[in-house]
Design a protein around this motif. Structure first.
Motif, PDB file in Angstrom:
ATOM      1  N   LYS A 102       2.207  -5.408   0.297  1.00 48.20           N
ATOM      2  CA  LYS A 102       2.792  -5.681  -1.012  1.00 48.20           C
ATOM      3  C   LYS A 102       4.103  -4.932  -1.149  1.00 48.20           C
ATOM      4  O   LYS A 102       4.207  -3.781  -0.711  1.00 48.20           O
ATOM      5  CB  LYS A 102       1.853  -5.208  -2.123  1.00 48.20           C
ATOM      6  CG  LYS A 102       0.656  -6.106  -2.336  1.00 48.20           C
ATOM      7  CD  LYS A 102      -0.110  -5.632  -3.558  1.00 48.20           C
ATOM      8  CE  LYS A 102      -1.566  -6.055  -3.463  1.00 48.20           C
ATOM      9  NZ  LYS A 102      -2.395  -5.335  -4.429  1.00 48.20           N
ATOM     10  N   CYS A 161       0.073   0.695  -1.877  1.00 49.18           N
ATOM     11  CA  CYS A 161       0.342   0.475  -3.298  1.00 49.18           C
ATOM     12  C   CYS A 161      -0.652   1.206  -4.182  1.00 49.18           C
ATOM     13  O   CYS A 161      -0.391   1.425  -5.347  1.00 49.18           O
ATOM     14  CB  CYS A 161       0.336  -1.019  -3.599  1.00 49.18           C
ATOM     15  SG  CYS A 161      -1.255  -1.799  -3.293  1.00 49.18           S
ATOM     16  N   CYS A 191      -6.080   0.738  -1.681  1.00 54.74           N
ATOM     17  CA  CYS A 191      -5.413   0.122  -0.544  1.00 54.74           C
ATOM     18  C   CYS A 191      -5.370   1.110   0.633  1.00 54.74           C
ATOM     19  O   CYS A 191      -5.583   0.738   1.788  1.00 54.74           O
ATOM     20  CB  CYS A 191      -4.010  -0.273  -0.980  1.00 54.74           C
ATOM     21  SG  CYS A 191      -3.220  -1.455   0.084  1.00 54.74           S
ATOM     22  N   CYS A 197       0.488  -1.402   3.955  1.00 50.79           N
ATOM     23  CA  CYS A 197       0.407  -2.312   2.819  1.00 50.79           C
ATOM     24  C   CYS A 197       1.516  -3.362   2.888  1.00 50.79           C
ATOM     25  O   CYS A 197       2.651  -3.053   3.201  1.00 50.79           O
ATOM     26  CB  CYS A 197       0.547  -1.520   1.522  1.00 50.79           C
ATOM     27  SG  CYS A 197       0.379  -2.546   0.070  1.00 50.79           S
TER      28      CYS A 197
HETATM   29 ZN    ZN Z   1      -1.542  -2.436  -1.152  1.00 56.20          ZN
END
Ligand code: ZN
Ligand code: ZN
Length: 57
Positions: A4, A30, A34, A2
């Motif tokens: 983020k 996250c 995901c 991920c």
């Molecule tokens: Zn994510």
């Protein structure tokens, strides 16, 4: 993995399959959605994840 940023104290999802969670590579995401998105690439036979709270590195 991920992309983020996951803030300290927020919930994260960690792929619990040994190939994703061994050595230096520890895949965290996250959200469950995901995590789900990496399954086609990872080709896990038995895919599962654990939820935990992000800690300070
Ligand atoms: Zn994510
Ligand atoms: Zn995985």
């Amino acid at each position: 993995m991920c992309r983020k940023p996951i803030n300290v104290g927020s919930q994260l999802v960690r792929c619990a399959v040994s190939t994703c969670n061994s050595g230096k590579i520890k895949l965290v995401f996250c959200s469950a959605g995901c995590w789900d998105a990496h399954l086609p690439n990872a080709r896990h036979r038995d895919a599962y994840f654990t939820e935990e709270i992000a800690r300070r590195q």
